[in-house]
Design an enzyme around this catalytic site. Sequence first.
Site, mmCIF file in Angstrom:
data_model
loop_
_atom_site.group_PDB
_atom_site.id
_atom_site.type_symbol
_atom_site.label_atom_id
_atom_site.label_comp_id
_atom_site.label_asym_id
_atom_site.label_seq_id
_atom_site.Cartn_x
_atom_site.Cartn_y
_atom_site.Cartn_z
ATOM 1 N N ASP A 189 0.849 -1.175 0.000
ATOM 2 C CA ASP A 189 0.000 0.000 0.000
ATOM 3 C C ASP A 189 0.900 1.246 0.000
ATOM 4 O O ASP A 189 2.120 1.152 0.148
ATOM 5 C CB ASP A 189 -0.953 -0.030 1.215
ATOM 6 C CG ASP A 189 -2.184 0.829 0.987
ATOM 7 O OD1 ASP A 189 -3.216 0.569 1.622
ATOM 8 O OD2 ASP A 189 -2.118 1.759 0.156
ATOM 9 N N GLU B 213 -10.805 6.767 4.142
ATOM 10 C CA GLU B 213 -9.824 6.132 5.025
ATOM 11 C C GLU B 213 -9.972 6.613 6.474
ATOM 12 O O GLU B 213 -11.084 6.889 6.938
ATOM 13 C CB GLU B 213 -8.419 6.355 4.463
ATOM 14 C CG GLU B 213 -8.273 5.794 3.044
ATOM 15 C CD GLU B 213 -6.847 5.741 2.547
ATOM 16 O OE1 GLU B 213 -6.605 6.061 1.378
ATOM 17 O OE2 GLU B 213 -5.949 5.356 3.327
HETATM 18 C C1 GLC Z 1 -4.373 4.278 -0.121
HETATM 19 C C2 GLC Z 1 -5.265 3.135 0.231
HETATM 20 C C3 GLC Z 1 -5.380 2.091 -0.830
HETATM 21 C C4 GLC Z 1 -5.197 2.707 -2.207
HETATM 22 C C5 GLC Z 1 -3.802 3.295 -2.291
HETATM 23 C C6 GLC Z 1 -3.570 4.004 -3.629
HETATM 24 O O1 GLC Z 1 -3.695 4.759 0.984
HETATM 25 O O2 GLC Z 1 -5.026 2.484 1.468
HETATM 26 O O3 GLC Z 1 -6.669 1.483 -0.699
HETATM 27 O O4 GLC Z 1 -5.359 1.721 -3.207
HETATM 28 O O5 GLC Z 1 -3.529 4.196 -1.240
HETATM 29 O O6 GLC Z 1 -4.407 5.100 -3.757
#
Ligand code: GLC
Length: 639
Positions: free
Chosen positions: A332, A529
Amino acid sequence: MTLRRTLFILLVALGVGACGGQASPPQQSLATETLASPTASPTEMPPTPAPPLYTQPDADIDARVDDLLSRMTLAEKIGQMTLIEKNSISPDEVRELAIGGVLSGGGGYPKDENSPEAWARMVEAYQQAALETRLGIPILYGVDAVHGHNNVYGATIFPHNVGLGAANDAELVARIGRATAVEMAATGIYWNYAPGVMVPQDIRWGRTYEGYAERPEHVAALASAFVRGLQSPDIAPPNLVMSTPKHYLGDGGTAWGTGDSGYQIDQGDTQVDEATMRALHLPPYQAAIEAGAKVIMASYSSWNGEKLHASLYWLTDVLKGELGFDGFVVSDWGAIDQISPDYYEAVVTAINAGIDMNMVPYDARRFITTLTQAVEAGDVPEARIDDAVRRILRVKFHMGLFEHPMAHAELLSEVGSAAHHALAREAAAKSAVLLKNEGNVLPLSKDVGHLFVGGLAADNMGIQAGGWTIEWQGKTGDIIPGTTILEGIQAAVSPQTVVEYNKFGNFQGDPSADDAVCIAVVGESPYAEGRGDSADLRLPTKEIRTLNRMEEACARLVVVLVSGRPLIVTDHIDAWDAFVAAWLPGSEGAGVADVLFGERPFVGRLPYTWPRSVEQVPLGRSDEPPLFPYGFGLTTEGE
Ligand code: GLC
């Protein structure tokens, strides 16, 4: 045909270059070989060198991988393991560093213009640079198209997963997956960081709405439907849009107060035994892999104190070993850095644990240098690098990326098409859950005399779309094309009906009149988030004030809640005649009007338990019955 000519063709067919004895890959099939003049002697016709095996579309994928890997330098291998966000890398650097992936994070639209065409131009610039590298390995360009191609202005925005969980219609979800893939392929983007396959156990989590439901089998069924729809072979031949079930593993089971990055519960610690971890959180991944998922994103969260990004057990032994996952694991956003303040140690730990591609996402050179040092020092075996790159290349070949790396411009007309909006409207209607209907006040008559509509969420595209829409956190206001819930209501009623809208419920007319009905459409402001982590699950104060005002003034009151999760409404619901959970319906608020006026039946059922109070959260904390149980939902009489 002369003997000499026949002999030459025979040599070519055997793949033996006319000028040398070493076998080389077979030339093009004779059928397509350009036949030279029969009089020319072999020495006058230097053989065209056989194209490298990895460039041959009909060759076996693993043979292509082996061939390409054998040609790669360590720098090119590590470049493939590097995923950078687009504001942090130029096309020239993609070429220089042989970068394997570029992404747009939430809101990562082209600086100059947010349109499908501008997106296609932006992605094409990166892809062209990648094709100009020594080996011409195309990049994977990734986005979070979690409810449609949602960063792109003009794309169709579908209900977030919480609503699709309420609809619980796998065929509908598959159609949404396919529509999303078509809109992505139009912009040259073939990698989707979706579906979220979390199994949220605590609805205070800001990512509850990215989850389908609180039960693993419910999530598994819809996740696999989305994967199949998104990766439909007929989407844009020969391309396949790749899903990325996320976040592995246990992201929806973290404990309140254990969050990371300053959040309360997001990125926290899942404090359960292994049996519970497997029973609750693993089934959606098994289903998604079975459905064809070839990329999985690791979770920021931890399991009993160990970061998932550092877990050899879950990333390699279980996922790649026990489940036989042959795709690749992507980290991530900057998640590797959370493993240790010592970046070298963090990188070594994560890559050795089983992370194959690092969403760095900013400093490509720092990651590349660090991992190169680790390989040269023997802290990361080159075999681990080869395994990671093999997995990445296998997926790229599998997706048809080498054969068709650029956009499908012919699909641009389908971005935001009427057909896709009709699908969004159908999904919004099927997502709605009828929780109360005193005196069968619903469905409303289209000939009602006076309608009084209040609430900030009634006429606000940004609120009804929720987070991950144009911007990472979403945004209130008229941010996307479509219909608000109010516009849907106005279009549904007869020309004689008087509709008065006031966002705070201050009406000129008399909402207590016999022929009057009030509709309060209230909701959460967008979030994404951990910024959506909520300690009290309360509605915004302004919306509570509007509710109080309308509860006082209205003779008949229908409340529609626009939210990413159940909220605490226990102190208000007795004053309501009807109550509908609309979740985050997306582009087509008209779909909500469809069920309010009986154009469509109510079919939604609760994907999450609805608590009486926040003391009943997380699941299992209280023995008292909830306000509404998982699976609850009414239909209107006569349906
Ligand atoms: C974010 C998220 C993830 C996402 C990634 C790219 O922090 O946790 O779900 O795919 O970054 O945007």
